[in-house]
Design an enzyme around this catalytic site. Structure first.
Site, PDB file in Angstrom:
ATOM      1  N   GLU A   1       7.423 -10.259-189.713  1.00 23.41           N
ATOM      2  CA  GLU A   1       6.904  -9.218-188.820  1.00 23.41           C
ATOM      3  C   GLU A   1       5.472  -8.828-189.211  1.00 23.41           C
ATOM      4  O   GLU A   1       4.597  -8.648-188.360  1.00 23.41           O
ATOM      5  CB  GLU A   1       7.855  -8.011-188.928  1.00 23.41           C
ATOM      6  CG  GLU A   1       7.350  -6.761-188.287  1.00 23.41           C
ATOM      7  CD  GLU A   1       8.400  -5.634-188.265  1.00 23.41           C
ATOM      8  OE1 GLU A   1       9.590  -5.889-188.562  1.00 23.41           O
ATOM      9  OE2 GLU A   1       8.021  -4.503-187.928  1.00 23.41           O
TER      10      GLU A   1
ATOM     11  N   ARG B   1     -26.294  -4.022-171.578  1.00 27.22           N
ATOM     12  CA  ARG B   1     -26.670  -2.607-171.527  1.00 27.22           C
ATOM     13  C   ARG B   1     -28.077  -2.403-172.104  1.00 27.22           C
ATOM     14  O   ARG B   1     -28.344  -2.821-173.242  1.00 27.22           O
ATOM     15  CB  ARG B   1     -25.641  -1.795-172.326  1.00 27.22           C
ATOM     16  CG  ARG B   1     -25.950  -0.332-172.433  1.00 27.22           C
ATOM     17  CD  ARG B   1     -25.667   0.384-171.135  1.00 27.22           C
ATOM     18  NE  ARG B   1     -25.963   1.811-171.259  1.00 27.22           N
ATOM     19  CZ  ARG B   1     -25.937   2.638-170.224  1.00 27.22           C
ATOM     20  NH1 ARG B   1     -25.628   2.198-169.016  1.00 27.22           N
ATOM     21  NH2 ARG B   1     -26.212   3.911-170.399  1.00 27.22           N
TER      22      ARG B   1
ATOM     23  N   GLN C   1     -31.743  -3.442-184.432  1.00 33.09           N
ATOM     24  CA  GLN C   1     -31.241  -4.028-185.684  1.00 33.09           C
ATOM     25  C   GLN C   1     -29.920  -3.365-186.115  1.00 33.09           C
ATOM     26  O   GLN C   1     -29.007  -4.037-186.599  1.00 33.09           O
ATOM     27  CB  GLN C   1     -32.272  -3.889-186.804  1.00 33.09           C
ATOM     28  CG  GLN C   1     -31.859  -4.694-188.025  1.00 33.09           C
ATOM     29  CD  GLN C   1     -32.784  -4.457-189.215  1.00 33.09           C
ATOM     30  OE1 GLN C   1     -33.147  -3.319-189.505  1.00 33.09           O
ATOM     31  NE2 GLN C   1     -33.171  -5.522-189.865  1.00 33.09           N
TER      32      GLN C   1
ATOM     33  N   GLU D   1      -0.357   2.424-197.073  1.00 32.83           N
ATOM     34  CA  GLU D   1      -0.032   2.881-198.430  1.00 32.83           C
ATOM     35  C   GLU D   1       1.110   2.047-199.017  1.00 32.83           C
ATOM     36  O   GLU D   1       1.108   1.723-200.206  1.00 32.83           O
ATOM     37  CB  GLU D   1       0.352   4.372-198.412  1.00 32.83           C
ATOM     38  CG  GLU D   1      -0.803   5.311-198.068  1.00 32.83           C
ATOM     39  CD  GLU D   1      -1.188   5.306-196.590  1.00 32.83           C
ATOM     40  OE1 GLU D   1      -0.373   4.870-195.745  1.00 32.83           O
ATOM     41  OE2 GLU D   1      -2.317   5.725-196.270  1.00 32.83           O
TER      42      GLU D   1
HETATM   43  C1  LIG Z   1       5.054   3.059-181.819  1.00 30.91           C
HETATM   44  C2  LIG Z   1       5.980   2.770-182.958  1.00 30.91           C
HETATM   45  C3  LIG Z   1       6.914   1.762-182.851  1.00 30.91           C
HETATM   46  C4  LIG Z   1       7.831   1.527-183.886  1.00 30.91           C
HETATM   47  N1  LIG Z   1       8.809   0.583-183.719  1.00 30.91           N
HETATM   48  C5  LIG Z   1       9.808   0.519-184.637  1.00 30.91           C
HETATM   49  C6  LIG Z   1      10.958  -0.300-184.413  1.00 30.91           C
HETATM   50  O1  LIG Z   1      11.049  -1.002-183.407  1.00 30.91           O
HETATM   51  N2  LIG Z   1      11.941  -0.305-185.329  1.00 30.91           N
HETATM   52  C7  LIG Z   1      11.883   0.459-186.456  1.00 30.91           C
HETATM   53  O2  LIG Z   1      12.822   0.437-187.248  1.00 30.91           O
HETATM   54  N3  LIG Z   1      10.800   1.240-186.721  1.00 30.91           N
HETATM   55  C8  LIG Z   1       9.777   1.289-185.834  1.00 30.91           C
HETATM   56  N4  LIG Z   1       8.690   2.102-186.075  1.00 30.91           N
HETATM   57  C9  LIG Z   1       8.664   2.892-187.295  1.00 30.91           C
HETATM   58  C10 LIG Z   1       7.599   2.518-188.321  1.00 30.91           C
HETATM   59  O3  LIG Z   1       7.920   1.308-188.943  1.00 30.91           O
HETATM   60  C11 LIG Z   1       7.488   3.705-189.292  1.00 30.91           C
HETATM   61  O4  LIG Z   1       6.881   4.764-188.584  1.00 30.91           O
HETATM   62  C12 LIG Z   1       6.724   3.375-190.541  1.00 30.91           C
HETATM   63  O5  LIG Z   1       7.421   2.464-191.350  1.00 30.91           O
HETATM   64  C13 LIG Z   1       6.418   4.636-191.375  1.00 30.91           C
HETATM   65  O6  LIG Z   1       7.560   5.414-191.575  1.00 30.91           O
HETATM   66  P1  LIG Z   1       7.533   6.971-191.241  1.00 30.91           P
HETATM   67  O7  LIG Z   1       6.984   7.141-189.875  1.00 30.91           O
HETATM   68  O8  LIG Z   1       8.872   7.537-191.516  1.00 30.91           O
HETATM   69  O9  LIG Z   1       6.496   7.581-192.245  1.00 30.91           O
HETATM   70  P2  LIG Z   1       6.812   8.157-193.712  1.00 30.91           P
HETATM   71  O10 LIG Z   1       7.588   7.160-194.474  1.00 30.91           O
HETATM   72  O11 LIG Z   1       7.350   9.526-193.580  1.00 30.91           O
HETATM   73  O12 LIG Z   1       5.352   8.229-194.327  1.00 30.91           O
HETATM   74  C14 LIG Z   1       4.463   9.327-194.078  1.00 30.91           C
HETATM   75  C15 LIG Z   1       3.204   9.100-194.920  1.00 30.91           C
HETATM   76  O13 LIG Z   1       3.556   9.072-196.314  1.00 30.91           O
HETATM   77  C16 LIG Z   1       3.074   7.881-196.900  1.00 30.91           C
HETATM   78  N5  LIG Z   1       4.006   7.401-197.935  1.00 30.91           N
HETATM   79  C17 LIG Z   1       5.337   7.241-197.853  1.00 30.91           C
HETATM   80  N6  LIG Z   1       5.830   6.719-198.982  1.00 30.91           N
HETATM   81  C18 LIG Z   1       4.760   6.536-199.807  1.00 30.91           C
HETATM   82  C19 LIG Z   1       4.608   6.019-201.132  1.00 30.91           C
HETATM   83  N7  LIG Z   1       5.637   5.544-201.832  1.00 30.91           N
HETATM   84  N8  LIG Z   1       3.353   5.987-201.655  1.00 30.91           N
HETATM   85  C20 LIG Z   1       2.293   6.446-200.948  1.00 30.91           C
HETATM   86  N9  LIG Z   1       2.388   6.930-199.694  1.00 30.91           N
HETATM   87  C21 LIG Z   1       3.600   6.975-199.133  1.00 30.91           C
HETATM   88  C22 LIG Z   1       3.010   6.873-195.743  1.00 30.91           C
HETATM   89  O14 LIG Z   1       2.141   5.818-196.037  1.00 30.91           O
HETATM   90  C23 LIG Z   1       2.529   7.770-194.620  1.00 30.91           C
HETATM   91  O15 LIG Z   1       1.137   7.897-194.677  1.00 30.91           O
HETATM   92  C24 LIG Z   1       7.740   2.297-185.070  1.00 30.91           C
HETATM   93  C25 LIG Z   1       6.750   3.289-185.208  1.00 30.91           C
HETATM   94  C26 LIG Z   1       5.897   3.538-184.171  1.00 30.91           C
HETATM   95  C27 LIG Z   1       4.893   4.648-184.333  1.00 30.91           C
END
Ligand SMILES: Cc1cc2nc3c(=O)[nH]c(=O)nc-3n(C[C@H](O)[C@H](O)[C@H](O)COP(=O)(O)OP(=O)(O)OC[C@H]3O[C@@H](n4cnc5c(N)ncnc54)[C@H](O)[C@@H]3O)c2cc1C
Length: 394
Positions: A257, A283, A294, A382
């Site tokens: 993925e 443009r 530049q 991250e």
């Molecule tokens: C439009 C869209 C489509 C999606 N489609 C799918 C899908 O089809 N299936 C699915 O399962 N998921 C899907 N997702 C989910 C996506 O994979 C997650 O949003 C993503 O993995 C982040 O998880 P979270 O949103 O819970 O953020 P969180 O895990 O809550 O993270 C919040 C913040 O904390 C930081 N953070 C967390 N842990 C750490 C760490 N250990 N060290 C440093 N920083 C950290 C993160 O980097 C982030 O900046 C989708 C998301 C979006 C927005």
């Protein structure tokens, strides 16, 4: 040969990368022609309505949903690079949400069925998915656990020869339209990483509730669902792969993925670069094309260098992946770097367009919004940095 010939830079040279063959280039041309004829004209409309399910059926008819799957399941029997070609060419639909919805089906939800599924599961789910008759989605993220996959709460409990599933998933792409979901659950709360199991769940099973359609910054042509699972009963045959090995299965899935995401991000950045270059030549300001300042020229130079670096990193990593290696560090680097530079390029291209970049009419603001997801979805920047850092034993 004359010295002048030798010294002349060959800027227009367009030699393809060594991973691609003539067949890949033919595939590229045929996908591009389909995308330009049948998808791109609807991009505006689908931003409002989301893209129709018929796109899956049409792409199934054209063989585009199973490019690298074996012929015995209706696939085209191609190699992994065919998937990269699709990810790159579908960008020309100008419809990020569509590209994502298709990629979720071809490169996220169906690969675990192909790799870990039983023959019955492949016949029941992979074959119709390749035909575009069944649509898939992948359920990892939950309201209380995204990056920390091990923190998920969706439980599957054995009850006789059935399993009972309870929990919820959020941000699920294709969640409203899907016929089935590849679902990550916890089956043993005390077993750590050995306590997860994947299931294939029919989305019309009693207890599967498609809750709200989530509204979002970009990718408007895709549907994004909040899903609930309330006492959903599935047979033992719904287990995908090994009971207790779901965490490892899904980590494997995430590598493909992420690489596909990197290829799509690079292709999007390139398409926007090309469009912006044309704009900068046309443009005029202060009596000359804006590209002749530049500062603008250097912006293009910076962008081109970043795009080329990200492309090389992605292709070389894909070459290693396709040749049997499991280069998690480099996949994480490619995903991180391609996502970051794509956002930087989109921002710079919007700036070069000036006010036009801010207007919907030019389509630049949409790419800018759509691409922002790449730094979050499939593992945030991250998390990629953490995977890379940990790979050095830190
Ligand atoms: C439009 C869209 C489509 C999606 N489609 C799918 C899908 O089809 N299936 C699915 O399962 N998921 C899907 N997702 C989910 C996506 O994979 C997650 O949003 C993503 O993995 C982040 O998880 P979270 O949103 O819970 O953020 P969180 O895990 O809550 O993270 C919040 C913040 O904390 C930081 N953070 C967390 N842990 C750490 C760490 N250990 N060290 C440093 N920083 C950290 C993160 O980097 C982030 O900046 C989708 C998301 C979006 C927005």
């Amino acid at each position: 040969m004359a010295a002048t010939d030798v010294l002349k830079p060959d800027h227009a040279a367009n030699r393809r990368h060594f991973i691609f063959t003539d067949e890949h280039e033919q595939l590229r041309e045929s996908i591009r022609s389909f995308v330009f004829k049948e998808l791109r004209p609807h991009a505006e409309e689908w931003e409002e309505s989301t893209f129709p399910d018929s796109v899956f059926r049409r792409m199934g008819e054209l063989g585009l949903l199973g490019l690298s799957y074996p012929e015995q399941y209706g696939g085209q029997g191609g190699d992994y690079y065919c998937n990269l070609v699709l990810a790159e060419e579908i960008v020309h639909s100008n419809c990020g949400g569509l590209a994502m919805g298709i990629a979720v089906h071809t490169d996220m939800a169906t690969p675990p069925v192909h790799i870990f599924g039983t023959e019955e599961q492949k016949q029941a789910y992979l074959v119709p998915s390749i035909r575009g008759e069944k649509i898939s989605c992948l359920g990892i993220t939950e309201p209380d656990a995204g990056s920390d996959v091990s923190g998920i709460k969706t439980r599957a409990v054995r009850d006789g020869d059935e399993w009972v599933i309870n929990g919820s998933k959020t941000y699920i792409t294709n969640g409203h339209r899907a016929d089935f979901i590849v679902l990550v659950t916890k089956t043993d709360a005390d077993a750590g990483y050995d306590g997860f199991t994947l299931f294939i769940v029919d989305m019309d099973a009693p207890g599967v509730i498609r809750e709200e359609r989530l509204r979002k910054l970009g990718m408007h042509a895709s549907d994004t669902a909040l899903l609930a699972f309330q006492d959903v009963r599935v047979p033992d045959s719904a287990v995908l792969g090994e009971v207790g090995k779901g965490f490892y299965h899904i980590m494997w899935e995430l590598q493909g993925e992420r690489l596909i995401g990197a290829a799509g991000a690079v292709a999007s950045a390139q398409a926007l670069f090309d469009k912006t270059l044309q704009y900068a030549n046309e443009r005029q300001a202060f009596g000359r094309p804006i590209g002749k300042f530049q500062v603008t020229r250097h912006k293009f130079a910076e962008m081109a260098t970043k795009i080329e670096s990200a492309r090389q990193l992605t292709y070389t990593t894909a070459w290693r992946f396709a040749n049997g290696e499991y280069p998690v560090r480099e996949i994480s680097m490619a995903k991180l770097y391609a996502s970051r530079i794509a956002c930087e390029v989109a921002d710079e291209c919007l700036q070069i367009h000036g006010g036009a970049g801010y207007m919907k009419e030019y389509g630049v603001e949409r790419v800018w919004r759509d691409l922002r997801l790449n730094r979050i979805g499939a593992g945030t920047d991250e998390i990629m940095l953490d995977v890379i850092g940990r790979s050095f034993g830190l």
